[in-house]
Enzyme design. Sequence first.
Site, PDB file in Angstrom:
ATOM      1  N   GLN A 129       0.841  -1.204   0.000  1.00  0.00           N
ATOM      2  CA  GLN A 129       0.000   0.000   0.000  1.00  0.00           C
ATOM      3  C   GLN A 129       0.873   1.249   0.000  1.00  0.00           C
ATOM      4  OE1 GLN A 129       0.556  -1.963   2.476  1.00  0.00           O
ATOM      5  NE2 GLN A 129       0.167  -1.105   4.488  1.00  0.00           N
ATOM      6  N   SER A 132       1.396   6.498   3.125  1.00  0.00           N
ATOM      7  CA  SER A 132       2.149   7.525   3.852  1.00  0.00           C
ATOM      8  C   SER A 132       2.895   8.444   2.886  1.00  0.00           C
ATOM      9  CB  SER A 132       3.156   6.876   4.793  1.00  0.00           C
ATOM     10  OG  SER A 132       2.512   5.969   5.640  1.00  0.00           O
ATOM     11  N   SER A 164       6.622  -0.726   2.426  1.00  0.00           N
ATOM     12  CA  SER A 164       7.390  -1.935   2.756  1.00  0.00           C
ATOM     13  C   SER A 164       7.631  -2.796   1.518  1.00  0.00           C
ATOM     14  CB  SER A 164       6.630  -2.775   3.785  1.00  0.00           C
ATOM     15  OG  SER A 164       6.309  -2.004   4.906  1.00  0.00           O
ATOM     16  N   GLU A 247      -5.465  -3.867   8.095  1.00  0.00           N
ATOM     17  CA  GLU A 247      -4.053  -3.846   8.495  1.00  0.00           C
ATOM     18  C   GLU A 247      -3.930  -4.125   9.994  1.00  0.00           C
ATOM     19  OE1 GLU A 247      -1.896  -0.304   7.382  1.00  0.00           O
ATOM     20  OE2 GLU A 247       0.002  -1.324   7.781  1.00  0.00           O
ATOM     21  N   SER A 379       0.322   4.510  14.491  1.00  0.00           N
ATOM     22  CA  SER A 379       1.101   4.484  15.732  1.00  0.00           C
ATOM     23  C   SER A 379       0.240   4.062  16.933  1.00  0.00           C
ATOM     24  CB  SER A 379       1.703   5.867  15.987  1.00  0.00           C
ATOM     25  OG  SER A 379       0.666   6.764  16.302  1.00  0.00           O
ATOM     26  N   ASN A 380       0.924   3.728  18.034  1.00  0.00           N
ATOM     27  CA  ASN A 380       0.198   3.361  19.270  1.00  0.00           C
ATOM     28  C   ASN A 380      -0.725   4.495  19.705  1.00  0.00           C
ATOM     29  OD1 ASN A 380       1.603   1.012  19.254  1.00  0.00           O
ATOM     30  ND2 ASN A 380       2.599   1.296  21.243  1.00  0.00           N
ATOM     31  N   GLU A 381      -0.262   5.738  19.548  1.00  0.00           N
ATOM     32  CA  GLU A 381      -1.093   6.884  19.967  1.00  0.00           C
ATOM     33  C   GLU A 381      -2.377   6.933  19.129  1.00  0.00           C
ATOM     34  OE1 GLU A 381       2.229   7.190  19.270  1.00  0.00           O
ATOM     35  OE2 GLU A 381       2.825   7.226  21.371  1.00  0.00           O
TER      36      GLU A 381
HETATM   37  C1  LIG Z   1       7.357  -1.203   9.905  1.00  0.00           C
HETATM   38  C2  LIG Z   1       6.599  -0.149   9.137  1.00  0.00           C
HETATM   39  C3  LIG Z   1       5.990  -0.485   7.934  1.00  0.00           C
HETATM   40  C4  LIG Z   1       5.316   0.512   7.227  1.00  0.00           C
HETATM   41  N1  LIG Z   1       4.776   0.163   6.016  1.00  0.00           N
HETATM   42  C5  LIG Z   1       4.128   1.113   5.307  1.00  0.00           C
HETATM   43  C6  LIG Z   1       3.599   0.792   4.017  1.00  0.00           C
HETATM   44  O1  LIG Z   1       3.786  -0.319   3.503  1.00  0.00           O
HETATM   45  N2  LIG Z   1       2.933   1.747   3.346  1.00  0.00           N
HETATM   46  C7  LIG Z   1       2.752   2.996   3.861  1.00  0.00           C
HETATM   47  O2  LIG Z   1       2.097   3.808   3.207  1.00  0.00           O
HETATM   48  N3  LIG Z   1       3.264   3.355   5.059  1.00  0.00           N
HETATM   49  C8  LIG Z   1       3.954   2.434   5.791  1.00  0.00           C
HETATM   50  N4  LIG Z   1       4.502   2.765   7.004  1.00  0.00           N
HETATM   51  C9  LIG Z   1       4.373   4.134   7.509  1.00  0.00           C
HETATM   52  C10 LIG Z   1       3.408   4.228   8.697  1.00  0.00           C
HETATM   53  O3  LIG Z   1       2.101   4.045   8.265  1.00  0.00           O
HETATM   54  C11 LIG Z   1       3.645   5.589   9.343  1.00  0.00           C
HETATM   55  O4  LIG Z   1       4.948   5.554   9.913  1.00  0.00           O
HETATM   56  C12 LIG Z   1       2.636   5.887  10.425  1.00  0.00           C
HETATM   57  O5  LIG Z   1       1.350   6.062   9.866  1.00  0.00           O
HETATM   58  C13 LIG Z   1       3.008   7.165  11.225  1.00  0.00           C
HETATM   59  O6  LIG Z   1       3.247   8.203  10.328  1.00  0.00           O
HETATM   60  P1  LIG Z   1       4.594   9.050  10.414  1.00  0.00           P
HETATM   61  O7  LIG Z   1       5.739   8.089  10.523  1.00  0.00           O
HETATM   62  O8  LIG Z   1       4.604  10.010   9.285  1.00  0.00           O
HETATM   63  O9  LIG Z   1       4.506   9.815  11.806  1.00  0.00           O
HETATM   64  P2  LIG Z   1       3.703  11.152  12.105  1.00  0.00           P
HETATM   65  O10 LIG Z   1       2.329  11.043  11.553  1.00  0.00           O
HETATM   66  O11 LIG Z   1       4.518  12.313  11.675  1.00  0.00           O
HETATM   67  O12 LIG Z   1       3.604  11.105  13.694  1.00  0.00           O
HETATM   68  C14 LIG Z   1       4.751  11.406  14.508  1.00  0.00           C
HETATM   69  C15 LIG Z   1       4.387  11.121  15.967  1.00  0.00           C
HETATM   70  O13 LIG Z   1       3.277  11.945  16.360  1.00  0.00           O
HETATM   71  C16 LIG Z   1       2.236  11.143  16.923  1.00  0.00           C
HETATM   72  N5  LIG Z   1       0.918  11.659  16.521  1.00  0.00           N
HETATM   73  C17 LIG Z   1       0.564  12.082  15.270  1.00  0.00           C
HETATM   74  N6  LIG Z   1      -0.738  12.466  15.262  1.00  0.00           N
HETATM   75  C18 LIG Z   1      -1.214  12.242  16.521  1.00  0.00           C
HETATM   76  C19 LIG Z   1      -2.487  12.440  17.155  1.00  0.00           C
HETATM   77  N7  LIG Z   1      -3.527  12.909  16.462  1.00  0.00           N
HETATM   78  N8  LIG Z   1      -2.616  12.101  18.465  1.00  0.00           N
HETATM   79  C20 LIG Z   1      -1.555  11.617  19.183  1.00  0.00           C
HETATM   80  N9  LIG Z   1      -0.308  11.427  18.637  1.00  0.00           N
HETATM   81  C21 LIG Z   1      -0.150  11.735  17.321  1.00  0.00           C
HETATM   82  C22 LIG Z   1       2.428   9.762  16.334  1.00  0.00           C
HETATM   83  O14 LIG Z   1       1.917   8.752  17.201  1.00  0.00           O
HETATM   84  C23 LIG Z   1       3.958   9.667  16.209  1.00  0.00           C
HETATM   85  O15 LIG Z   1       4.514   9.229  17.440  1.00  0.00           O
HETATM   86  C24 LIG Z   1       5.220   1.829   7.720  1.00  0.00           C
HETATM   87  C25 LIG Z   1       5.865   2.159   8.918  1.00  0.00           C
HETATM   88  C26 LIG Z   1       6.558   1.205   9.607  1.00  0.00           C
HETATM   89  C27 LIG Z   1       7.287   1.617  10.863  1.00  0.00           C
END
Ligand SMILES: Cc1cc2nc3c(=O)[nH]c(=O)nc-3n(C[C@H](O)[C@H](O)[C@H](O)COP(=O)(O)OP(=O)(O)OC[C@H]3O[C@@H](n4cnc5c(N)ncnc54)[C@H](O)[C@@H]3O)c2cc1C
Length: 421
Positions: A129, A132, A164, A247, A379-381
Site C-alpha cells: 500500500q 504515507s 514496505s 491492516e 502508531s500506538n497513539e
Molecule cells: C514497519 C513499518 C511499515 C510501514 N509500512 C508502510 C507501508 O507499507 N505503506 C505505507 O504507506 N506506510 C507504511 N509505514 C508508515 C506508517 O504508516 C507511518 O509511519 C505511520 O502512519 C506514522 O506516520 P509518520 O511516521 O509520518 O509519523 P507522524 O504522523 O509524523 O507522527 C509522529 C508522531 O506523532 C504522533 N501523533 C501524530 N498524530 C497524533 C495524534 N492525532 N494524536 C496523538 N499522537 C499523534 C504519532 O503517534 C507519532 O509518534 C510503515 C511504517 C513502519 C514503521
Amino acid sequence: MSDVMEPVETFRQRARVWLKDNMPLAKDAPVRRAEDPAGPHFQRCRELQGKLWEGGFAGICWPKEYGGLGLSMDHLRAFNDEAVDYELPLSLNVPTFGILGATLVAFGSHEQKSKYVPKILSGEHQWVQFLSEPSGGSDLAGVLTRADRDGDTFVINGSKIWSSFAEISDYCMVLARTNWDVPKHRGLTMFIVKIHQPGIQIEPIRMTYGSAEFCQEFFTDVVVSIDDVVGEVDEGWTVASSLLLQERISLGGGSQFTVGAGMNRESSGTDYSILKLARSLGQADDPMTRQAVADYHATAHAHHIMSDRVTRAIGKGIMNPSSGSLLKLAHAITSEKHAQATVDIGGSAVVVGGDNRGEARDLGNRTLTRQGIALGGGSNEIQRNIISERVLGMPREWAGDVDVPYRDVRRSGGGATGPKN
Ligand SMILES: Cc1cc2nc3c(=O)[nH]c(=O)nc-3n(C[C@H](O)[C@H](O)[C@H](O)COP(=O)(O)OP(=O)(O)OC[C@H]3O[C@@H](n4cnc5c(N)ncnc54)[C@H](O)[C@@H]3O)c2cc1C
C-alpha cells in the site's frame, strides 16, 4: 464442485496428509538474517504459496469465485493447527494477503478481482500500500499526492514513503487527492497501480541494520485508467479506512485472509525465543531473568487469547470493527516487551556490529527496529485515539480542517493551496 462445505475434520485430515507430502519443515527453513536482502526470501515465499495454490490449499477463506476455497475461519484454524511445524509464506501475510488482498475482495470490481486475486493466491504477485507521505502518515486523509482527471484516465503526481518492500513488489494501491474543493476526507480516490513502469522512481531507504525494506516513490505524470479505481472516485477514504482496519486486524493476528500463525511473526521478531537466549547465556536460573521471561510469555499469551476473542467478536458483529485497534496495540506492546526482555537478558551479547554473530545478534537487530511495530499500520497513539473515540465512545479529538475545502487548509510543505494547485 458441490456447494456443500467440506466438514472441518475431513478438511483437517486432508491438510495433514498434504502438508506432510508437500511442504518443507519449518525447522529446515533457510535462516534469514535481519540485514539480508529481502528478494530471495520473498521469492521463496512466492514458491511456497505456489505450492499451496497447486495443492488446493491457498486462500482458505477467500471467495471461491476468484480462486479461493470459500471456507470458514474454523477451516483456516484447522489448517493452521496442522501447519504449525511447516514452512509457510508468512511474509506474504502482511501486506499482500491481509491488507491489499482483503481490500481488493471488499472493494474491487468483478473485473479487478478476476484479474488480480488468482495472481495473488498463486504467489505470482506481491502487493503493497502506498499511503504515507513525507509530510506525515498519521494524518492520512491529508495526502498531497494528486490524481488529475483526463477523460477516462487520471494523471498521478507526488511522492509516497515508508512503503514496505515496494522495490520487490508488483502492484500497489495508491491513495491520491482527486478533488481539492471538498473537505479532506471527501476528495480522495484509491487506485491500483503497477509499480514498475515509467514515471515511478523507487528509492530504497537503508535501515539501521543495513537492509533496505522501506522505499520512497516519486510519481511523475503516471497515467492510470478509470478502471483502476478501487471503489468510487472521491470515495477513497472509505476504502482507505477499511484497508487500515484490515491492516490492524492482520498485524494483530486475526485476519481471515492470512495463512499460518495469523501474522508475520518473523517481522515482529517474537518467534525468537528469549528463553533459548537465557539458556544459551547460562542465565536460566537467574531470578530476574526468569521474571523477564515469564512476564513476556504472560503478555504474549494474553495477546493470543485476546486476538482470538476479539476476532470472533468482530466476526459475529458483537464488537465494533474498530476494535481491531486493540489487536494492533496489543501486538505492538507484546513486541516491545519482547525487545526489552531481549536487552535485559542478553546485555552485551545482543550488541550489534563487530564480530558478534548468530541469533543473539539478530535479536539485537530486531531490538533496534522495535519501534517500527508501534508505528507501522498507525502508531500506538493513533490506536489509542481510535479505541477511545470509536470503541469506548469518548469525545472526538478536535480538528480544525474537517469541514474546510482542502485547497483552503493551511498545511506545511505545500503552502495554503498545495502543489500545482
Ligand atoms: C514497519 C513499518 C511499515 C510501514 N509500512 C508502510 C507501508 O507499507 N505503506 C505505507 O504507506 N506506510 C507504511 N509505514 C508508515 C506508517 O504508516 C507511518 O509511519 C505511520 O502512519 C506514522 O506516520 P509518520 O511516521 O509520518 O509519523 P507522524 O504522523 O509524523 O507522527 C509522529 C508522531 O506523532 C504522533 N501523533 C501524530 N498524530 C497524533 C495524534 N492525532 N494524536 C496523538 N499522537 C499523534 C504519532 O503517534 C507519532 O509518534 C510503515 C511504517 C513502519 C514503521
